[in-house]
Structures are given as C-alpha cells and as structure tokens.
Design a protein around this motif. Sequence first.
Motif, PDB file in Angstrom:
ATOM      1  N   ASN A 224       0.827  -1.201   0.000  1.00  0.00           N
ATOM      2  CA  ASN A 224       0.000   0.000   0.000  1.00  0.00           C
ATOM      3  C   ASN A 224       0.863   1.254   0.000  1.00  0.00           C
ATOM      4  O   ASN A 224       2.023   1.239   0.431  1.00  0.00           O
ATOM      5  CB  ASN A 224      -0.903   0.019   1.235  1.00  0.00           C
ATOM      6  CG  ASN A 224      -1.923  -1.095   1.216  1.00  0.00           C
ATOM      7  OD1 ASN A 224      -2.575  -1.346   0.210  1.00  0.00           O
ATOM      8  ND2 ASN A 224      -2.061  -1.782   2.347  1.00  0.00           N
ATOM      9  N   SER A 305      -4.038  -4.725  -0.329  1.00  0.00           N
ATOM     10  CA  SER A 305      -2.722  -4.308  -0.804  1.00  0.00           C
ATOM     11  C   SER A 305      -2.906  -3.624  -2.158  1.00  0.00           C
ATOM     12  O   SER A 305      -3.890  -3.851  -2.855  1.00  0.00           O
ATOM     13  CB  SER A 305      -1.776  -5.502  -0.966  1.00  0.00           C
ATOM     14  OG  SER A 305      -1.355  -5.989   0.291  1.00  0.00           O
ATOM     15  N   ASN A 328       1.399  -1.073   8.307  1.00  0.00           N
ATOM     16  CA  ASN A 328       2.191  -1.009   7.087  1.00  0.00           C
ATOM     17  C   ASN A 328       3.664  -0.706   7.291  1.00  0.00           C
ATOM     18  O   ASN A 328       4.480  -1.060   6.428  1.00  0.00           O
ATOM     19  CB  ASN A 328       1.580   0.033   6.135  1.00  0.00           C
ATOM     20  CG  ASN A 328       0.309  -0.462   5.476  1.00  0.00           C
ATOM     21  OD1 ASN A 328       0.336  -1.131   4.450  1.00  0.00           O
ATOM     22  ND2 ASN A 328      -0.821  -0.131   6.080  1.00  0.00           N
ATOM     23  N   SER A 334       5.403  -1.912   1.467  1.00  0.00           N
ATOM     24  CA  SER A 334       4.581  -0.704   1.578  1.00  0.00           C
ATOM     25  C   SER A 334       5.445   0.550   1.542  1.00  0.00           C
ATOM     26  O   SER A 334       6.663   0.501   1.737  1.00  0.00           O
ATOM     27  CB  SER A 334       3.746  -0.722   2.858  1.00  0.00           C
ATOM     28  OG  SER A 334       2.682  -1.646   2.753  1.00  0.00           O
TER      29      SER A 334
END
Length: 522
Positions: A224, A305, A328, A334
């Motif tokens: 992410n 994700s 995260n 990430s």
Amino acid sequence: MELRSARHRVLIDCGLFQGSRTLEALNFQPLPFDPHSLDLVVLTHAHLDHAGRLPTLVQHGLTAPVICLPPNRQLLGPMLNDAAKLQAADAERRNDRPDRAGRKPFEPLYDSQDVARLIGRLDTVRAGKWIEPLQGLRLRLWDAHHILGAASVELNLDGQSLLFSGDIGDGATHLADPSSPEGGWDHVICEATYGDRDREVPTPDDRREQLAQAVKTALARGGNLIIPAFALERTQVIIEDLVALFDAHKLEPVSVFIDAPLADKVTEAYRRFDHAQRRGPSPFDHPRIRFVRTIEQSKALNRISGAIILAGSGMCTGGRVRYHLLRNLPRADSTVLFVGYQARGTLGAVLQGGAKLVRISGADVKVRAEIASLDTYSAHADHAGLLRWIAARAPISGSLFLDHGEPPALARLAADVAALPGIPTPVIPSLGERFRLEPRSACSVAGEARSDAIRLVDGADWHSRAARLRELLDIHLAKLPSDAARAEALEAITRAVEALPATQSASPDAQGVATPTMLAAS
C-alpha cells in the motif's frame, strides 16, 4: 499572541501545540492570560496550530467575538469537533494502557459543546474591508493565499499600525497588499516556517508528474501507499491531482481511500467556496475516490494491498493514519509518502529522519516500509518568498518579529532579513516572552520567556529515545555470551534506573504584569 493596550486586550490565534508528547503537554497547562478579560479574538485560519485551542477559551469565560474570514465558519466546526473526538479517543487509549494503571487519567481538552459555544462567537468579515470592532481599534483581514480562509491581520491599535502575516502562501509574496500605511508599519510579525529553505515552486502539471512517479514507484513494490495528509487543503489538492492523472491516462486508476471522515466534511466547504465557479464534474465524486466513514470500513483496509490510503493526521500525531502505520510500517512492500511539513518531534519527522523503530500507541514498531517525501505541496512561502514579502512591507519603523518556525529557519531568515533596506534587525520571540511596543520605536523586553522554552522547542522527545533505548538493549543483550551475563547486565541497569530521582519540579508558567502596550508570545 496577545496584545494588551491601555483599553483593550486582543488575542491573535489560539492553536494547539503539536509535536512531541512533551510539547503537546503544554496544551493542558493553564493559559498565561485570562480569556474572560479579552475584548477580541482574531483568527488567521482554521489549521489546528492556529485554531485548535479556541474552545478552551470559552471554557474559561470568553465573551468576546472571534473575527475571521467567511470560510472558517464552515471549516471550524468539523475541524474542532474532530480534534475533540481525537482527544477523547487518545485519552481513552492512553488510560487503558497497562503501563498507565494507577496513574492520573488523561482528560480531553474540550468537547463538542465547547466547540458549539465557540462557533456561536464567530463574526465573519469580508477580506480587505476595514472594520472597527472596538473603540480605538480598526482592523482588516487580507487573503494570505495559504489555505481556504487564511488571512493576514492588519491592526491599528491606539495609533500604532501592526501587521500579523499569519501563514502566507507563495501567492501573497507577489502581491502589494497589504500596502504600508503612511509613515510605514510600526511593527510586523511574520511567519518563518520555510525560512531556511528555497525551492522551485512547480506548476500544477509538474507537481502532478512528480506525484505520478511517486505513486508508480510505490505501488510497483506490491504493498500500500500510505499518505499522511491534513484533512484541510492538502487532502483536497491531492485528490484533485490524482483524478487529473487518472483522467489524463498518466496514472492507472487505482482505489484511493480517504480514511478521514473530517476530510469529507471539510471538502463540503471547498465545494462551496473554492470550486463553485469551476465547470465539469467534481474530482471529489470520481468513482475511484472513496471516503471511509466508519471504523469498520477503516479496519477493513488492513486486509488490502496495492491501494492508496490518505489518512490524517498529516504529521502522524493522531488520527487513523497511526493505525495504518502500525500495519504497514513493518511491511517491506509498503510505502509512506509525506507530502507536508513535519514539525520536529512528531512521529512524521522521526520517520523522515530514518528511524528503524518507532513507538505508536504504546507499541514498538519496526520500520521496514519505504519512507518517501514530496516537497511540492507546501502551502507556505519559501525562504525567497518570505524575503519578498518582508521587503514589500518596508519601511518598518519599529520592530519585525519572526515566529512560527524551527530554530534553524528562524536564524537563517533573520540573518538574511537584516540586509533588507528599511527593515530593522529582526526579533525572535520565545515562548512566554513579552515586549513593550511604542509608535515608531523598537520594542523593548517587558517579560522574560519561560525558563524551559529552549528545551521545549529543540525537538527532543523522550518517548522516541526510550524506544531506541529498548532496541539497543535487545541488541546488546543478544550479543552477550550467556544468560548469566544477561542477568548481570539487567541487574546493573535496574540499579541505575532505581538510582534516578523519582520526582523533578516542573517549570513554572511564564508570568508577567500588564503594561500599557504589550505583545506576548503565548
């Protein structure tokens, strides 16, 4: 800052201290003035570092009006109610921590009722229009080109002309207004947020290109993209840029979650005041832009994700972004992308500084995620812009005060301002310091700063240092040759901790007596 004249007391802004836990604790100390004695409060804009403690004034007897530009009436309710909710949630979370058992409970600064009472005191005025709210006091507000509803404050009080810049954007540095009154300004107070930084101000297209590259790089990692963003102004601009990139096919459309209910409410003010004259569909209604309004929806983001998540707060000092960082930061796939200023001592600044272990809500969190920054979204004028703004205020016959900046920014701007014609040597006020202001004369010190002022702004935060110490302890214990050696080391550390003083007297609040014309850095 507080202004005291022979007849009136005027407060310019009343914001929250933001940064380390040590600095935030100042919000809960008694105010160094009596709100009931104020005759007028003037608000420059709705950011919490300028407006976040306004409800505490009504708690303590404020009866005076609060003057501001019209957008703030719609912005302040959501902003301050959200701050009240965050304070209540933070207090509950901290009180529930096992290491807080038996200690004095935290209490929020104010609640929604205090906010409602504050909103009832608002009196909006049009930019550029002179008003006389008190006998012997005239003022007008100028568009500061910072965020929606931001103003610079021009005051004529008992024959003295004063100008408070508020937070100013680059647009304000290219405009003549507010022009110098006849004979020049007596005293000017100017912000210095980026006083030590020059940057090229990008065009919207250049800014969007940089954002597109940052998004592509982040999402290529597979995780992410977390963007800590202020609900006011920064979130709206990023949404506009992402939608423009989607529509121009410069960025593959992906899901963008706005996990900040406050941003949804603030966006309504932008629809009314900032986007009313624009044609075409609103970028805030794009199908890829999804506002997250419930805790359940927010928690569901833990299972995804490859998404972009915008969440507050912008400096990671509170709000839902901290939950997303908990999930995260340990993920190597990430990315955390900072798009705004990070005050020293905040979690955001600690992450920007390269920390590999941070403490969030009582938990030590390893940082494996990529940490990135974009310096293209600032709503503040840079070093060169501030110099232009100050030079355009010449002549200043009394004093120039520089505030609202970290020590390096203040020092650099003060050094360069000294070379400007018609500008006096700048004064850098400290917390609690008081100055006597006279017409066409340099100020004089009327009250000393808090004894702990320097320590409070140096950015040191014992919480982060404690987390680092725990990490070092684990590393060194693991390197010892045996359990016996580890036990011996722990005993030595325990003895050292037990030998520390159990209590330490707190530094007193700054005190000072009223003088006929005085400015106090409150």
